[in-house]
Design a protein around this motif. Structure first.
Motif, short mmCIF file in Angstrom:
data_model
loop_
_atom_site.label_atom_id
_atom_site.label_comp_id
_atom_site.label_asym_id
_atom_site.label_seq_id
_atom_site.Cartn_x
_atom_site.Cartn_y
_atom_site.Cartn_z
N ASP B 77 0.85 -1.17 0.00
CA ASP B 77 0.00 0.00 0.00
C ASP B 77 0.90 1.23 0.00
OD1 ASP B 77 -2.20 1.62 0.04
OD2 ASP B 77 -2.69 1.29 2.16
N ALA B 78 0.31 2.37 -0.39
CA ALA B 78 1.02 3.64 -0.29
C ALA B 78 -0.02 4.74 -0.40
CB ALA B 78 2.06 3.78 -1.41
N CYS B 79 0.21 5.80 0.36
CA CYS B 79 -0.72 6.93 0.23
C CYS B 79 -0.12 8.16 0.89
CB CYS B 79 -2.07 6.61 0.88
SG CYS B 79 -1.95 6.33 2.64
N VAL B 80 -0.68 9.29 0.53
CA VAL B 80 -0.41 10.54 1.24
C VAL B 80 -1.74 10.94 1.87
CG1 VAL B 80 0.22 12.96 1.03
CG2 VAL B 80 1.46 11.22 -0.29
N LEU B 81 -1.68 11.14 3.20
CA LEU B 81 -2.89 11.50 3.93
C LEU B 81 -2.84 12.97 4.28
CD1 LEU B 81 -2.18 8.45 6.07
CD2 LEU B 81 -4.44 8.67 5.04
N ASP B 82 -4.01 13.61 4.23
CA ASP B 82 -4.02 15.01 4.62
C ASP B 82 -4.31 15.10 6.12
OD1 ASP B 82 -6.70 14.62 4.97
OD2 ASP B 82 -7.31 15.83 3.23
N GLU B 83 -4.51 16.30 6.60
CA GLU B 83 -4.65 16.49 8.04
C GLU B 83 -5.90 15.81 8.57
OE1 GLU B 83 -4.37 20.70 8.52
OE2 GLU B 83 -2.22 20.72 8.02
N ARG B 84 -6.89 15.58 7.66
CA ARG B 84 -8.11 14.92 8.10
C ARG B 84 -8.01 13.41 7.96
NH1 ARG B 84 -11.96 17.88 4.18
NH2 ARG B 84 -10.09 17.37 2.99
N GLY B 85 -6.82 12.93 7.52
CA GLY B 85 -6.65 11.49 7.36
C GLY B 85 -7.19 10.97 6.04
N GLU B 137 18.04 4.50 -3.66
CA GLU B 137 16.93 4.38 -2.71
C GLU B 137 16.26 5.74 -2.53
OE1 GLU B 137 17.66 2.19 0.83
OE2 GLU B 137 18.37 0.41 -0.28
N ARG B 138 14.96 5.75 -2.79
CA ARG B 138 14.14 6.95 -2.73
C ARG B 138 12.74 6.53 -2.39
NH1 ARG B 138 16.34 8.74 -7.73
NH2 ARG B 138 17.15 10.87 -7.71
N TRP B 139 11.93 7.49 -2.03
CA TRP B 139 10.48 7.26 -2.08
C TRP B 139 9.83 8.49 -2.71
CZ3 TRP B 139 7.32 10.70 0.41
CH2 TRP B 139 7.88 11.47 1.43
N GLY B 140 8.70 8.29 -3.28
CA GLY B 140 8.05 9.43 -3.93
C GLY B 140 6.68 9.05 -4.43
N PHE B 141 5.95 10.10 -4.75
CA PHE B 141 4.58 9.93 -5.25
C PHE B 141 4.42 10.71 -6.56
CE2 PHE B 141 4.23 8.78 -0.85
CZ PHE B 141 3.26 7.80 -0.84
N TYR B 156 1.13 16.78 6.11
CA TYR B 156 0.75 15.55 5.41
C TYR B 156 1.48 14.37 6.02
CZ TYR B 156 -1.41 18.50 1.87
OH TYR B 156 -2.20 19.40 1.22
N ARG B 157 0.89 13.19 5.84
CA ARG B 157 1.57 11.98 6.24
C ARG B 157 1.78 11.14 4.98
NH1 ARG B 157 -1.06 7.13 9.72
NH2 ARG B 157 0.70 5.67 9.57
N ALA B 158 3.02 10.78 4.75
CA ALA B 158 3.34 9.95 3.59
C ALA B 158 3.66 8.55 4.06
CB ALA B 158 4.54 10.53 2.83
N VAL B 159 2.97 7.57 3.47
CA VAL B 159 3.17 6.18 3.87
C VAL B 159 3.47 5.33 2.63
CG1 VAL B 159 2.13 4.14 4.95
CG2 VAL B 159 1.54 6.46 5.76
N VAL B 160 4.58 4.64 2.66
CA VAL B 160 4.83 3.61 1.64
C VAL B 160 5.04 2.31 2.41
CG1 VAL B 160 6.32 2.77 -0.20
CG2 VAL B 160 5.86 5.23 0.00
#
Lengths: 444, 444, 444
Positions: B77-85, B137-141, B156-160
């Motif tokens: 999974d991967a996503c960027v969440l805003d302040e409201r989740g 090695e990187r991460w990105g959207f 923001y919360r970034a999850v990979v």
């Protein structure tokens, strides 16, 4: 071979032999030639009054490669008679009226039944077409489409007084020996009845080329063949393939050499043989509007001479090419279409090609660096802005006479007509500055 | 290899398999492929329902020429969440939203900090770009430029949720034996996530070509490889170079075969291999508006297959080429861009190329001179002005079947489409007039 | 040879040596040079202040190939005096006024008799032409056509105070050793009196090229010859032919290098030697409007160097070519026509050619497949649509560095200017990814 007799004939002005060639064509025109038969023999007999041909007969039934020499065909008369007994289609008026190789027949039939044996050209309504059926037994008549449309309903009698039986195929050859055994091969055909450009221009020009060749020194040996198209060429090949493949350096198929219109060229299958190079050089230098065809446009004996495994260096230099002029294979291909001037042009372009073959050699210079032409009177003694112009072709000839190029190649490279090089070569050879590569004396 | 199972699948109408190919592409589309990982395995498992592929695994760390097989990457999974989740950038919506080979991360950061990990295309504001970072090695959207501009300031919360660890690289191959050990090599790649023309059209067409090949007799053996681009091709080469160099007579890199627009060709590095000649002949004969690229325009596995010292005869026949259509390497390269008709066209042009390879041989005539076609019913028995037209292609084929030219060359020379020669060759071989050069029986 | 002294001369800025070359040309301009004599020696003495030339004398009467070294000509004075004793045509004003190699004379004659010894150019009425008579004894004067027309009737006295007697021909050479015995050959001539483009630009540029070559490491050995045109070139060849043929890989005839107008190229006779390829690559890359002449337009010492059996790889890179600009071989070819910028351009284009010869080698890659440029920092670590652009030239260079192509050929193939490859090659060699083919280490 009775080569001597040719020399006793009256001398010819080869720069103006068009009328004589046209007269010979006129003499040959009425004869009913086919791929076998007395028409061929009669034709060769007349040609033998001009050149010492040797005539050969090959029996019907002889296997020649994938083919068999067919029965011999001769015809005395043929006609279609109407109900009143009038010869409405008459072989005596033109031998084109009968389908070549028609089997004997004498039959009475309705117009409807007759139609199945008639051939005409809707798109050329006044012309009698030329039709043959060599390898399937048939009979038939050819007539103008105009006449065909005017034939009234009724009963007709069709008569073909021909014979089709074992005999032989006839061809002739002439060998003119030269200083070497390397050969130039000339071939023409003698199997069409009364047609002038596609056919008689070929044997007539061949005969006069033979006379011209006989009158001059020859570096090459010349082999000149008169044979029926296709089966005759195959027959000749089947008897001489090894010697032809070994000796022939260049050859020309002589056909369609008599009208006043185009000059044209059809390559050998290879496309870059000495014959091709000589033809293209002469045509490019002197007949710049000529038409260059592809080997895909072929249709004469190069089909055999250039076939895989035979691969002779045979090209065609023509005036208006078979299949490309409207009168082709009809009664319109006559002695008005072919003219003295047209024949002279056809003769002349082939003579130029043969002259080029004789002149064309690989030369090399005998000294390193440029020779001092000045002390030989070949270079201006005063050096000015204009010095270069005066001697450019001579210098270019010397620059490229490196033992790797023949005169055709040098002419191509330096952009000077090849005939302009002949006298320069003669001078430089005389001065010892050039030597033919096959005559010893390399420089490097 | 379980070759037998392929034959039990339902028969395909190869003249109308576009819908079936499109359906297969749709099934494969959502899978998150990369150069390693379970996406590749899942893809191959689906393809194995169509063709009996053999799957191979090569451990991370294996040296392949100048390269090393990288760690295996998998992502859940991967996503960027805003302040409201809320998942404002969401891998679940499109796997293009995450940079390929992104390392695991779970971090909270400002929009400014997040920007350094975002990728969008200013000039294509509605498209999500495809971006990878295999070897650093990187991460990105990735996201559309429109969405990026609309992101509000904030945290923001970034999850990979990915893994990058020792595993293996996965590829598959299928060998369809033919009458000879000489091989035709087909290669396609399976390393791009949800993109249709540049990528899925390749494996889908490859699978159906394999089914078509399996259904017919084969002169050549076919080697069909499905591997990740670059590192997979290098891996395959490093394991099979000697046999490939010894056996492969022609090959195609299968890519970009699914849209409706152009046909195009990219040569091998050599440019004149059998693959190039076949491709150009088929495209020139049947898709005359095709675009011919240069090897300088390359960008797929020919970079490896044609590299110095490898030098396989591999060309590309494509529809709209990678890098040349606007949707390339973005979310716009989807299953609307690729159509059933487009896939059928891509399949068809490759099938024509393979058919040509099967048919293409060097022939020679079995007799000297032209054969007598008439007695075999292959030549008009009546000689008229029109005789030549009727048999010109047959005669031209015979004239150039000299043991030095294959059918492609003869087609080039005589100006007839090569497919028109197939039935003529069949007839002439049956009549004993032509023989394949590798089947004995030379004429000369 | 006193090579050491050259290094003590003040350093030159080779990007801005036009003024220094022009000053040297101005110093040499007044000297009365011919194919022999003190003018040549004086010229070489001045050039020796710049480069350590070795001077050779070859006696009159020496055989050189087809030629003989002529008597030596020297001249102290020459004039035509009118009835009042005024020097109306005066060697002291310009040495072009006397015909080169004029024999001594002191004669009184009418205007009509004098006319036979006068040379002028009707089409360039203000110019004094350059005329010689090396190999036939003559005397004469050159003058403008305007002056000639204005000469009044009357009695004139013509005086040529010259000597023509056994002596020697003078030439000079400089050998700059390099890492290999393979040689680059530069030749220029020193036999024309006061003319600037066609002649002095040649020796002046040659001298500065020699200084540039002396200042840098050299892969090739350089042989630089200053000799009278034609007889001097022949003399040099006759003494060194074997070594030249064995060692020279490329050469340039240095002439017409000083005006501001065209860049031009005249090929070797072969046309595809390394010299030709280097010249065409440099001119095509950097002087795209250049004029390409044919070897048929030749007129300088390539006539000897490229003659059959000599065959040195010598081409000419020029500014406005001899015979092609109006001032050629007249008094108008002066130091206004030749400019510092023109000389800098002539020097620069030849320097680029020599730099290319030094850089040009056959390279091959050291690994199979593409190397992994990324881990060497030579490839973007992020894969995007734009990745290819950034590294295309490097990848193309690697793709064609297959041991069969030199840099000129690779530049031709990939469409990148050759000078752009020099630093890329340096990097790839340093990284161990490319190796010069003559330095071991093949890949395949």
């Amino acid at each position: 071979m009775d080569d001597g007799t040719a020399h006793e004939r009256p001398p010819v002005d080869f720069d103006d032999c068009g009328p004589a060639m046209h007269a010979l064509a006129a003499e040959l025109f009425p004869i009913c030639r086919s791929i076998t038969g007395d028409g061929v023999r009669e034709t060769l007999a007349i040609l033998r009054r001009h050149i010492p041909l040797t005539v050969h007969e090959v029996p019907s039934g002889t296997q020649v490669f994938d083919w068999v020499v067919p029965p011999e065909w001769n015809i005395r008369d043929a006609c279609v008679l109407d109900e009143r007994g009038e010869r409405v289609i008459d072989f005596r008026r033109s031998n084109l009226h009968v389908v070549g190789y028609s089997v004997p027949v004498d039959v009475t039939l309705s117009l409807g039944e007759l139609q199945e044996h008639l051939h005409s050209l809707e798109e050329q309504p006044s012309a009698v077409p030329y039709v043959t059926s060599y390898y399937r037994e048939r009979w038939g008549f050819c007539l103008s489409h105009e006449q065909r449309l005017a034939l009234p309903e009724g009963t007709y009698r069709a008569v073909v007084d021909s014979t089709l039986q074992p005999g032989s195929l006839t061809y002739a050859e002439l060998i003119l020996p030269g200083a070497t055994e390397d050969e130039v091969f000339l071939s023409t055909y003698i199997c069409h009845p009364s047609m002038a450009n596609n056919e008689l221009s070929g044997p007539v020009v061949a005969a006069f080329l033979a006379r011209w060749l006989a009158s001059r020194p020859r570096r090459y040996t010349y082999r000149i063949v008169f044979a029926p198209e296709t089966i005759g060429a195959l027959t000749y090949l089947s008897r001489h393939l090894d010697v032809l493949r070994e000796r022939v350096v260049a050859g020309f198929n002589l056909t369609c050499l008599g009208d006043d219109r185009a000059y044209s060229y059809l390559p050998s299958r290879d496309g870059s043989t000495l014959a091709d190079r000589a033809a293209l050089k002469v045509l490019g230098d002197t007949r710049p509007g000529f038409t260059a065809y592809s080997y895909l446009d072929r249709g004469s004996d190069e089909r055999q001479y250039c076939s895989p495994g035979v691969d002779l260096p045979v090209a065609s230099v023509m005036r208006s090419k078979y299949r490309e002029y409207p009168e082709y294979h009809t009664s319109l291909d006559d002695l008005d279409l072919v003219t003295p001037a047209g024949l002279q042009g056809g003769f002349g372009v082939l003579r130029d090609c043969l002259e080029l073959l004789e002149q064309n050699r690989v030369y090399r210079t005998t000294c390193l660096g440029e020779p001092q032409l000045g002390r030989r009177g070949l270079y201006p003694s005063l050096g000015t802005k204009a010095t270069h112009e005066a001697v450019a072709v001579t210098l270019d000839l010397l620059a490229y006479a490196d033992g790797s190029r023949d005169l055709i190649s040098i002419s191509d490279t330096i952009g000077a007509p090849v005939a302009r090089l002949y006298p320069l070569v003669e001078t430089l050879v005389r001065e010892g500055l050039l030597v033919a590569d096959d005559a010893g004396g390399p420089a490097s």
